[in-house]
Scaffold this motif. Sequence first.
Motif, PDB file in Angstrom:
ATOM      1  N   SER A 172       0.822  -1.215   0.000  1.00  0.00           N
ATOM      2  CA  SER A 172       0.000   0.000   0.000  1.00  0.00           C
ATOM      3  C   SER A 172       0.849   1.257   0.000  1.00  0.00           C
ATOM      4  O   SER A 172       0.537   2.240  -0.692  1.00  0.00           O
ATOM      5  N   LEU A 173       1.945   1.256   0.749  1.00  0.00           N
ATOM      6  CA  LEU A 173       2.816   2.419   0.829  1.00  0.00           C
ATOM      7  C   LEU A 173       3.503   2.704  -0.506  1.00  0.00           C
ATOM      8  O   LEU A 173       3.906   3.835  -0.766  1.00  0.00           O
ATOM      9  N   GLU A 174       3.610   1.675  -1.338  1.00  0.00           N
ATOM     10  CA  GLU A 174       4.258   1.842  -2.645  1.00  0.00           C
ATOM     11  C   GLU A 174       3.267   2.257  -3.734  1.00  0.00           C
ATOM     12  O   GLU A 174       3.651   2.417  -4.887  1.00  0.00           O
ATOM     13  N   LEU A 175       2.008   2.428  -3.367  1.00  0.00           N
ATOM     14  CA  LEU A 175       0.970   2.758  -4.346  1.00  0.00           C
ATOM     15  C   LEU A 175       0.382   4.152  -4.141  1.00  0.00           C
ATOM     16  O   LEU A 175      -0.584   4.517  -4.810  1.00  0.00           O
TER      17      LEU A 175
ATOM     18  N   SER B 273       4.861   7.923  -3.391  1.00  0.00           N
ATOM     19  CA  SER B 273       5.641   6.683  -3.409  1.00  0.00           C
ATOM     20  C   SER B 273       6.813   6.797  -4.378  1.00  0.00           C
ATOM     21  O   SER B 273       7.927   6.349  -4.078  1.00  0.00           O
ATOM     22  N   TYR B 274       6.573   7.397  -5.532  1.00  0.00           N
ATOM     23  CA  TYR B 274       7.636   7.556  -6.537  1.00  0.00           C
ATOM     24  C   TYR B 274       8.765   8.412  -5.978  1.00  0.00           C
ATOM     25  O   TYR B 274       9.955   8.083  -6.128  1.00  0.00           O
ATOM     26  N   VAL B 275       8.411   9.513  -5.334  1.00  0.00           N
ATOM     27  CA  VAL B 275       9.417  10.412  -4.773  1.00  0.00           C
ATOM     28  C   VAL B 275      10.144   9.733  -3.617  1.00  0.00           C
ATOM     29  O   VAL B 275      11.375   9.802  -3.509  1.00  0.00           O
ATOM     30  N   LEU B 276       9.394   9.077  -2.735  1.00  0.00           N
ATOM     31  CA  LEU B 276       9.972   8.411  -1.568  1.00  0.00           C
ATOM     32  C   LEU B 276      10.966   7.331  -1.980  1.00  0.00           C
ATOM     33  O   LEU B 276      12.015   7.155  -1.350  1.00  0.00           O
ATOM     34  N   GLN B 277      10.630   6.604  -3.060  1.00  0.00           N
ATOM     35  CA  GLN B 277      11.495   5.514  -3.523  1.00  0.00           C
ATOM     36  C   GLN B 277      12.526   5.984  -4.548  1.00  0.00           C
ATOM     37  O   GLN B 277      13.256   5.165  -5.107  1.00  0.00           O
ATOM     38  N   LYS B 278      12.567   7.286  -4.788  1.00  0.00           N
ATOM     39  CA  LYS B 278      13.513   7.883  -5.738  1.00  0.00           C
ATOM     40  C   LYS B 278      13.390   7.254  -7.123  1.00  0.00           C
ATOM     41  O   LYS B 278      14.396   7.045  -7.827  1.00  0.00           O
TER      42      LYS B 278
END
Length: 250
Positions: free
Chosen positions: A48-51, A56-61
């Motif tokens: 859920s945190l990746e969606l 999520s895109y910014v957090l995961q670079k």
Amino acid sequence: MNLIYFCFFILGLVFGSFFNVVGLRVPLKKSIFWPRSACSNCGHTLLSLELVPIFSYVLQKGKCRNCGAHISILYPLIELLTGCLFVIALYQIGFEMELLIALTFISLLVIIIVSDLAYMLIPDRILLFFLSIFIIERFFIPLESWWNSMIGAVGAFTVLFLIALVSNGGMGGGDIKLFGVLGFVLGWKLILITFMIACFTGTIFGLILMKAGRVQKRNPIPFGPFIGFGGLVSYFYGNELIRVYLSILG
């Protein structure tokens, strides 16, 4: 009022994330609900945190948390685009019945942009689904005259079909059918504006790509995004463009 715009923006982000799924799965005849979204490189099922749209895109670079593969920038851009378009629709129309058509119109074009960029394909099932919705909506929220939608749809489809015949397939069947659907929503005047904007921007972009060596002269490029751009500009600002043009002539 600012809170309402913010809510519409967030709503657009959420729908934009869903439109990514629809645009990428429907052309492949896959379910848009199952299986859950996963990394295209390693198959990792996204949590859920990746969606969360954009966040999520910014957090995961811009990378998969599991394998580190790069995530396409298309995902957050589509989410951001949809969020901005939802806000524009509310600002331009307000809480009128036409807002329902505007949001449906945006939904169709965003999905088409995703599909055409990914596969150079505009699926019939998407067009038929939205056409059925537009027919119902325009029945209750018609243009200024009932025949305007019919002339826009039939005229756009017929003219572009003839252009495709004369140019020996210079325009794809999906593009032609998309213009027919848009013509039903916009009417004959605004579909003409859509066609001119789409052709102009598509030609300029194609020339830039050829100049940069990114495509060869006869290599096709997706026309759906330019139709989408033209349709959105025409829907929200077409009548103003016509008035400016007529004032210049006068």
